[in-house]
Design an enzyme around this catalytic site. Structure first.
Site, PDB file in Angstrom:
ATOM      1  N   THR A  42     -13.894   7.877  46.609  1.00  0.00           N
ATOM      2  CA  THR A  42     -14.010   7.364  47.805  1.00  0.00           C
ATOM      3  C   THR A  42     -14.994   8.221  48.612  1.00  0.00           C
ATOM      4  OG1 THR A  42     -11.822   6.635  47.367  1.00  0.00           O
ATOM      5  CG2 THR A  42     -12.923   6.179  49.610  1.00  0.00           C
ATOM      6  N   HIS A  45     -18.545   7.439  47.390  1.00  0.00           N
ATOM      7  CA  HIS A  45     -19.003   6.294  47.894  1.00  0.00           C
ATOM      8  C   HIS A  45     -19.473   6.568  49.465  1.00  0.00           C
ATOM      9  CE1 HIS A  45     -18.279   3.955  44.544  1.00  0.00           C
ATOM     10  NE2 HIS A  45     -17.087   4.265  44.369  1.00  0.00           N
ATOM     11  N   CYS A  92       0.317  -0.222  62.322  1.00  0.00           N
ATOM     12  CA  CYS A  92       1.083  -0.117  63.614  1.00  0.00           C
ATOM     13  C   CYS A  92       2.594   0.337  63.494  1.00  0.00           C
ATOM     14  CB  CYS A  92       1.152  -2.053  63.922  1.00  0.00           C
ATOM     15  SG  CYS A  92       2.136  -2.792  63.138  1.00  0.00           S
ATOM     16  N   CYS A  95       5.008  -4.135  61.926  1.00  0.00           N
ATOM     17  CA  CYS A  95       4.837  -5.558  61.274  1.00  0.00           C
ATOM     18  C   CYS A  95       5.499  -5.812  60.152  1.00  0.00           C
ATOM     19  CB  CYS A  95       3.215  -5.716  61.187  1.00  0.00           C
ATOM     20  SG  CYS A  95       2.319  -5.136  60.130  1.00  0.00           S
ATOM     21  N   CYS A  98       4.015  -3.575  57.510  1.00  0.00           N
ATOM     22  CA  CYS A  98       4.372  -1.945  57.662  1.00  0.00           C
ATOM     23  C   CYS A  98       5.734  -1.820  56.924  1.00  0.00           C
ATOM     24  CB  CYS A  98       4.099  -1.556  59.041  1.00  0.00           C
ATOM     25  SG  CYS A  98       2.305  -1.155  59.388  1.00  0.00           S
ATOM     26  N   ILE A 175      -8.814  10.171  38.364  1.00  0.00           N
ATOM     27  CA  ILE A 175      -7.810   9.500  38.573  1.00  0.00           C
ATOM     28  C   ILE A 175      -7.211   8.721  37.450  1.00  0.00           C
ATOM     29  CG2 ILE A 175      -7.123   7.038  39.633  1.00  0.00           C
ATOM     30  CD1 ILE A 175      -7.265   9.051  41.756  1.00  0.00           C
ATOM     31  N   ARG A 200     -14.450  14.171  29.083  1.00  0.00           N
ATOM     32  CA  ARG A 200     -13.436  13.727  30.129  1.00  0.00           C
ATOM     33  C   ARG A 200     -12.132  12.974  28.843  1.00  0.00           C
ATOM     34  NH1 ARG A 200     -15.440  11.244  35.274  1.00  0.00           N
ATOM     35  NH2 ARG A 200     -15.753  13.396  36.396  1.00  0.00           N
ATOM     36  N   GLY A 262      -9.480   0.392  39.528  1.00  0.00           N
ATOM     37  CA  GLY A 262     -10.815   0.717  39.656  1.00  0.00           C
ATOM     38  C   GLY A 262     -11.337  -0.171  40.890  1.00  0.00           C
TER      39      GLY A 262
HETATM   40  N1  LIG Z   1      -6.615   1.423  43.507  1.00  0.00           N
HETATM   41  C1  LIG Z   1      -6.452   2.565  44.266  1.00  0.00           C
HETATM   42  O1  LIG Z   1      -5.615   2.959  44.809  1.00  0.00           O
HETATM   43  C2  LIG Z   1      -7.579   3.795  43.996  1.00  0.00           C
HETATM   44  C3  LIG Z   1      -7.316   4.954  44.347  1.00  0.00           C
HETATM   45  C4  LIG Z   1      -8.444   6.045  43.958  1.00  0.00           C
HETATM   46  C5  LIG Z   1      -9.587   5.511  43.267  1.00  0.00           C
HETATM   47  N2  LIG Z   1      -9.623   4.119  42.677  1.00  0.00           N
HETATM   48  C6  LIG Z   1     -10.861   3.955  41.933  1.00  0.00           C
HETATM   49  O2  LIG Z   1     -10.175   4.196  40.693  1.00  0.00           O
HETATM   50  C7  LIG Z   1     -11.706   4.496  39.831  1.00  0.00           C
HETATM   51  C8  LIG Z   1     -11.509   5.589  38.984  1.00  0.00           C
HETATM   52  O3  LIG Z   1     -11.468   6.679  39.950  1.00  0.00           O
HETATM   53  P1  LIG Z   1     -12.233   8.128  39.482  1.00  0.00           P
HETATM   54  O4  LIG Z   1     -12.050   8.976  40.540  1.00  0.00           O
HETATM   55  O5  LIG Z   1     -11.286   8.526  38.267  1.00  0.00           O
HETATM   56  O6  LIG Z   1     -13.506   7.478  39.152  1.00  0.00           O
HETATM   57  P2  LIG Z   1     -14.750   8.065  38.362  1.00  0.00           P
HETATM   58  O7  LIG Z   1     -16.004   7.531  38.518  1.00  0.00           O
HETATM   59  O8  LIG Z   1     -14.943   9.604  38.327  1.00  0.00           O
HETATM   60  O9  LIG Z   1     -14.303   7.920  36.640  1.00  0.00           O
HETATM   61  C9  LIG Z   1     -14.472   6.786  36.227  1.00  0.00           C
HETATM   62  C10 LIG Z   1     -14.529   7.119  34.595  1.00  0.00           C
HETATM   63  O10 LIG Z   1     -14.866   5.838  33.915  1.00  0.00           O
HETATM   64  C11 LIG Z   1     -15.606   6.362  32.814  1.00  0.00           C
HETATM   65  N3  LIG Z   1     -16.393   5.085  32.304  1.00  0.00           N
HETATM   66  C12 LIG Z   1     -17.460   4.506  32.748  1.00  0.00           C
HETATM   67  N4  LIG Z   1     -17.592   3.170  32.397  1.00  0.00           N
HETATM   68  C13 LIG Z   1     -16.672   3.083  31.302  1.00  0.00           C
HETATM   69  C14 LIG Z   1     -16.414   1.930  30.372  1.00  0.00           C
HETATM   70  N5  LIG Z   1     -17.260   1.128  30.117  1.00  0.00           N
HETATM   71  N6  LIG Z   1     -15.490   2.295  29.536  1.00  0.00           N
HETATM   72  C15 LIG Z   1     -14.487   3.303  29.646  1.00  0.00           C
HETATM   73  N7  LIG Z   1     -14.876   4.126  30.497  1.00  0.00           N
HETATM   74  C16 LIG Z   1     -15.980   4.035  31.256  1.00  0.00           C
HETATM   75  C17 LIG Z   1     -16.574   7.202  33.409  1.00  0.00           C
HETATM   76  O11 LIG Z   1     -17.011   8.175  32.297  1.00  0.00           O
HETATM   77  C18 LIG Z   1     -15.810   7.994  34.031  1.00  0.00           C
HETATM   78  O12 LIG Z   1     -15.148   9.082  33.548  1.00  0.00           O
HETATM   79  C19 LIG Z   1     -12.714   4.487  40.732  1.00  0.00           C
HETATM   80  O13 LIG Z   1     -12.917   3.170  40.897  1.00  0.00           O
HETATM   81  C20 LIG Z   1     -12.010   4.819  42.249  1.00  0.00           C
HETATM   82  O14 LIG Z   1     -12.755   4.147  43.276  1.00  0.00           O
HETATM   83  C21 LIG Z   1      -8.861   3.354  43.058  1.00  0.00           C
HETATM   84 ZN   LIG Z   2      -9.041   9.838  47.320  1.00  0.00          ZN
HETATM   85 ZN   LIG Z   3       1.481  -2.949  60.829  1.00  0.00          ZN
END
Ligand SMILES: NC(=O)c1ccc[n+]([C@@H]2O[C@H](COP(=O)([O-])OP(=O)(O)OC[C@H]3O[C@@H](n4cnc5c(N)ncnc54)[C@H](O)[C@@H]3O)[C@@H](O)[C@H]2O)c1
Ligand SMILES: [Zn+2]
Ligand SMILES: [Zn+2]
Length: 343
Positions: A42, A45, A92, A95, A98, A175, A200, A262
């Site tokens: 994040t 981004h 908050c 609500c 929350c 993640i 990875r 993701g």
């Molecule tokens: N929903 C939530 O609560 C939450 C929380 C944290 C992060 N996220 C999101 O989760 C995702 C993963 O986070 P991250 O930090 O590990 O991201 P990252 O971008 O570091 O890892 C993504 C991985 O996916 C691999 N990848 C790319 N294309 C692929 C494909 N077609 N097939 C298989 N693997 C592929 C990449 O090589 C990379 O290792 C991100 O989109 C992030 O924004 C969501």
């Molecule tokens: Zn984070």
């Molecule tokens: Zn609230």
């Protein structure tokens, strides 16, 4: 005026190390002296200007731990010097959402380090009710993983995974790697990881993936081969690529579940065959961040050594090197996490 050193993101891709006023500590807030703060996807981004760009200049940083330096007038039950982590999701507090621990659906919700100033600085101000006391014997590097771990705790909860269920994790970034570890903890089997990067994939195997697939043409065949020919009980999309949802639905068994995790562009849509979903009783559900009990549980698991943390805690850099740290993360697939030590 009291000041502190902070990494201020003044424009996309541009951090400035500045002396800024110490954050305001409201009557219900505490001032935390930051020991460690991780950099996550994040933050990348935000750095690139894809997210929260309307908030700049901003001090990002939401994966932090530290010690309490000052207490707001009305704060009780906490003391200066205490080791803490935080639930960064501020709502908050009263609500409908929350109360149900769905804080990010609260109309007043904001996240520390994302929508308001965070912890790439010597100090961060946190509402006292978001503070969680942490033990002193656990390394700060480990405590700083509480927030990312809380995200996979919540995801595991929401997908209702149970013992012996087969799980495919698409994407083994930082993640995805934590999803693998979480699935191991809840007794999922087998755990199959699909990743493009061999480094990875290797790290995922090290922390508990039973099978890792990098050959994208063989994914379906390999998943079937390890799931009695049926497909997986659960597929977790941990990449953020809308096109992967077609694959995810192909990989689940009838009755299976797709966990949407993701982060995709906001306008992304996925096409799902509804009749197929009804007749096969498949499902899909989202999960965002980790809040409330998710954060407490994440801390408990980390304190009791339930996660392999080595690839997450081996890169700690000074605040002054933050700009380089962001470059490192983008360039090195073998590095899962860089943490900032502002002190
Ligand atoms: N929903 C939530 O609560 C939450 C929380 C944290 C992060 N996220 C999101 O989760 C995702 C993963 O986070 P991250 O930090 O590990 O991201 P990252 O971008 O570091 O890892 C993504 C991985 O996916 C691999 N990848 C790319 N294309 C692929 C494909 N077609 N097939 C298989 N693997 C592929 C990449 O090589 C990379 O290792 C991100 O989109 C992030 O924004 C969501
Ligand atoms: Zn984070
Ligand atoms: Zn609230």
């Amino acid at each position: 005026m009291e000041t502190m050193r902070a990494a201020v993101l003044v424009a996309p891709q541009t951090f400035e190390l500045r002396d800024v006023p110490l954050p305001q500590v409201g009557i219900d807030d505490v001032l935390v002296k930051v020991d460690r703060c991780g950099i996550c996807g994040t933050d990348l981004h935000i750095f690139e200007g894809h997210y929260a760009a309307d908030r700049l200049p901003l001090i990002p940083g939401h994966e932090f731990t530290g010690t309490i330096a000052r207490l707001g007038e009305h704060v009780s039950g906490l003391r200066v010097g205490q080791r803490v982590v935080a639930d960064i999701n501020v709502g908050c507090g009263h609500c409908f959402y929350c109360r149900r621990n769905e804080v990010l659906n609260c109309s007043a919700a904001s996240q520390i380090g994302i929508h308001r100033n965070g912890a790439f600085a010597e100090y961060v101000s946190v509402p006292a009710r978001q503070i969680i006391e942490a033990p002193t014997h656990v390394a700060a590097e480990v405590l700083a993983l509480t927030e990312p771990v809380s995200c996979v705790v919540r995801a595991a909860r929401r997908m209702r995974v149970s013992l012996g269920q087969s799980v495919v994790v698409l994407g083994a970034g930082p993640i995805g790697n934590l999803h693998v570890q979480m699935m191991r903890l809840v007794g999922a089997a087998p755990i199959i990881v699909v990743e493009l990067s061999p480094e990875r994939a290797k790290l995922a195997a090290k922390v508990g993936a039973d099978v890792v697939v990098t050959d994208q043409d063989r994914v379906q065949e390999i998943v079937r081969a390890h799931t009695g020919g049926r497909g997986a009980d659960i597929v977790i999309e941990s990449v953020g690529v809308p096109a992967l949802y077609a694959r995810a639905f192909d990989l689940i068994r009838p009755g299976g579940h797709v966990a949407a995790f993701g982060i995709t562009p906001p306008e992304a849509v996925v096409s799902v065959g509804i009749c197929d979903m009804i007749l096969k009783e498949t499902s899909m559900g989202g999960s965002v961040a980790g809040m409330g009990e998710d954060v407490h549980d994440a801390l408990t698991l980390l304190v009791h050594d339930r996660f392999h943390v080595t690839p997450f805690v081996s890169n700690v850099v000074r605040l002054a090197d933050i700009q380089n740290a962001f470059a490192t993360i983008k360039a090195r697939p073998d590095v899962l996490k860089v943490q900032i030590a502002p002190g």
